[in-house]
Design a protein around this motif. Sequence first.
Motif, mmCIF file in Angstrom:
data_model
loop_
_atom_site.group_PDB
_atom_site.id
_atom_site.type_symbol
_atom_site.label_atom_id
_atom_site.label_comp_id
_atom_site.label_asym_id
_atom_site.label_seq_id
_atom_site.Cartn_x
_atom_site.Cartn_y
_atom_site.Cartn_z
ATOM 1 N N GLU A 127 -6.839 10.042 4.286
ATOM 2 C CA GLU A 127 -6.395 11.556 3.987
ATOM 3 C C GLU A 127 -5.808 11.412 2.738
ATOM 4 O O GLU A 127 -5.183 10.475 2.260
ATOM 5 C CB GLU A 127 -5.503 11.770 5.291
ATOM 6 N N PHE A 128 -5.574 12.723 2.293
ATOM 7 C CA PHE A 128 -4.829 13.119 1.057
ATOM 8 C C PHE A 128 -3.286 13.054 1.384
ATOM 9 O O PHE A 128 -2.907 13.356 2.428
ATOM 10 C CB PHE A 128 -5.259 14.091 0.382
ATOM 11 N N LYS A 129 -2.457 12.440 0.592
ATOM 12 C CA LYS A 129 -1.008 12.496 0.949
ATOM 13 C C LYS A 129 -0.566 13.050 -0.345
ATOM 14 O O LYS A 129 -0.350 12.827 -1.569
ATOM 15 C CB LYS A 129 -0.211 11.043 0.876
ATOM 16 N N ASN A 130 0.449 14.131 -0.171
ATOM 17 C CA ASN A 130 1.124 15.039 -1.412
ATOM 18 C C ASN A 130 0.041 15.301 -2.415
ATOM 19 O O ASN A 130 0.426 15.092 -3.337
ATOM 20 C CB ASN A 130 2.145 14.288 -1.893
ATOM 21 N N GLY A 131 -1.074 15.572 -1.831
ATOM 22 C CA GLY A 131 -2.142 15.976 -2.964
ATOM 23 C C GLY A 131 -2.954 14.892 -3.758
ATOM 24 O O GLY A 131 -3.891 15.043 -4.571
ATOM 25 N N ASN A 132 -2.646 13.922 -3.337
ATOM 26 C CA ASN A 132 -3.224 12.476 -3.873
ATOM 27 C C ASN A 132 -3.920 11.449 -3.134
ATOM 28 O O ASN A 132 -3.714 11.556 -1.861
ATOM 29 C CB ASN A 132 -2.199 11.875 -4.596
ATOM 30 N N PHE A 133 -4.850 10.813 -3.527
ATOM 31 C CA PHE A 133 -5.723 9.662 -2.758
ATOM 32 C C PHE A 133 -5.743 8.774 -3.518
ATOM 33 O O PHE A 133 -6.277 8.718 -4.856
ATOM 34 C CB PHE A 133 -6.967 10.492 -2.211
ATOM 35 N N GLU A 134 -5.455 7.616 -3.191
ATOM 36 C CA GLU A 134 -5.878 6.217 -3.836
ATOM 37 C C GLU A 134 -6.169 4.994 -2.812
ATOM 38 O O GLU A 134 -5.572 5.256 -1.750
ATOM 39 C CB GLU A 134 -4.808 5.676 -4.686
ATOM 40 N N ILE A 135 -7.231 4.306 -2.938
ATOM 41 C CA ILE A 135 -7.761 3.267 -2.290
ATOM 42 C C ILE A 135 -8.221 2.099 -2.998
ATOM 43 O O ILE A 135 -8.766 2.230 -3.984
ATOM 44 C CB ILE A 135 -8.655 3.625 -1.094
ATOM 45 N N THR A 136 -7.883 0.777 -2.713
ATOM 46 C CA THR A 136 -8.487 -0.487 -3.357
ATOM 47 C C THR A 136 -9.427 -1.205 -2.467
ATOM 48 O O THR A 136 -9.491 -0.807 -1.246
ATOM 49 C CB THR A 136 -7.390 -1.160 -3.940
ATOM 50 N N ASP A 137 -9.942 -2.166 -2.823
ATOM 51 C CA ASP A 137 -10.694 -3.179 -1.989
ATOM 52 C C ASP A 137 -11.844 -2.270 -1.228
ATOM 53 O O ASP A 137 -12.095 -2.534 -0.200
ATOM 54 C CB ASP A 137 -9.839 -3.792 -1.182
ATOM 55 N N VAL A 138 -12.311 -1.192 -1.893
ATOM 56 C CA VAL A 138 -13.380 -0.156 -0.973
ATOM 57 C C VAL A 138 -14.603 -1.562 -0.673
ATOM 58 O O VAL A 138 -15.092 -1.257 0.438
ATOM 59 C CB VAL A 138 -13.761 0.744 -1.921
ATOM 60 N N GLU A 139 -15.014 -2.115 -1.809
ATOM 61 C CA GLU A 139 -16.213 -3.040 -1.325
ATOM 62 C C GLU A 139 -16.118 -3.779 -0.053
ATOM 63 O O GLU A 139 -17.025 -4.327 0.310
ATOM 64 C CB GLU A 139 -16.526 -3.822 -2.603
ATOM 65 N N HIS A 140 -14.794 -3.922 0.157
ATOM 66 C CA HIS A 140 -14.743 -4.893 1.511
ATOM 67 C C HIS A 140 -14.462 -4.120 2.684
ATOM 68 O O HIS A 140 -14.423 -4.573 4.026
ATOM 69 C CB HIS A 140 -13.199 -5.778 1.376
#
Length: 434
Positions: A385-398
């Motif tokens: 989900e978006f938090k305070n208007g932003n979204f960030e995620i790492t290690d998507v390939e895993h």
Amino acid sequence: ERDKQLIRETATHQLNPERYVHSFKDLSNFSGSINISYRYLAGTPFPRKRYLTIGLSSVKRKKGNYLLETIKSIFEQSSYEELKEIAVVVQLADFDSAWCEGMVQDISQKFAHHIIAGRLIVIHVPEDYYPVLDGLKRNYNDPEDRVKFRSKQNVDYAFLLNFCANLSDYYVMLEDDVRCSKNFLTAVKKVITSREGSYWVTLEFSKLGYIGKLYHSHDLPRLAHFLLMFYQEMPCDWLLIHFRGLLAQKEVIRFKPSLFQHMGYYSSYKGAENKLKDDDFEEESFDIPDNPPANLHTNMNVFENYEASKAYSSIDEYFWGKAPSTGDFYGIVFEKPIKISKIKVVTGTEDRQNDILHHGALEVGEKIVGSKKGRQCTTYLRLGEFKNGNFEITDVEHKVLFDINCMRILVTKSQKEWLIIRSISVWTSQTPNQ
């Protein structure tokens, strides 16, 4: 003496439109340098042409001096491989010889190995090469000393550009109170490569003043003459906008994240406070996104020309949609299936902080159906989900076991505020044989 006289005459032209266009037409065929005897205060002429010259001009400040910090940042934030491709030219543009001597001593002590390695040079232009700096036109009702300060600054920059014209393929202008992001040269090269085949005069890597403005070195003689011709008319950052327009680049081409940050607290003009900061600056900008080729679409009501493509660009533009409803989406369909390592989405802007995605989610999809125009994925996996208007995620390939064909931003609850998607950044996973 004749050269000095010519410079003075050239520099006192008035900025009336007919002469302006006529002079510039003459200038557009002009590639010769201005004949000035530069004094080398430290270092010797560079032995070979580099990829990028970094130029900065410095004068004595009433409060605070950041020049040494700026030079240190240029070198510290560059790898050994990058250092081989850069030349740094520092112009000490103050007429106070005691200050110049003191600065040269400090620079020579702190950066001796860079001077010896032939990547740092310190220069000075004697005062008698300068045009008249007193009794100039007071445009914009500026006080006389302000007019003198900004007019001299234009001449300082003209002389610096003239010196740097043949040192490298590209030139970037910094001010003397700047912090650089890590591996900024690699980021600049990536951008230049991505713009191959397209026309540009100036690429901007900071939104502030005369910081991080990049030119082809072959344009520097023209720009030097241009600054000299209109030195008393307006500040240099305004003249640069005219220069870019006259060479037929109408729009600003600015990249984010910014590679250079203003760190000075006091201006070089009378030590006045200057708290300007670039909110797009990132210290670790080496990590710039790949944003692979994709088709972009949305079912939101787009405001004017702030279309979907503007959020997925490294240029400083954004998507702006009218108040979205539950189920509205912003979709990205990649030209080829990809593996993703990291995703970052920023909504809202500094001056419209409420135009964020208040309730939303980010999903990735596979199995494309539909024709060329209406392609979309049949199945989606929600990454968060978006938090305070932003979204960030790492290690998507895993976390995602399939190759990704699509990505979408989904509105999960209607909002009365409009929505700005300021930037969508996608980093792909490189396999070793790519």
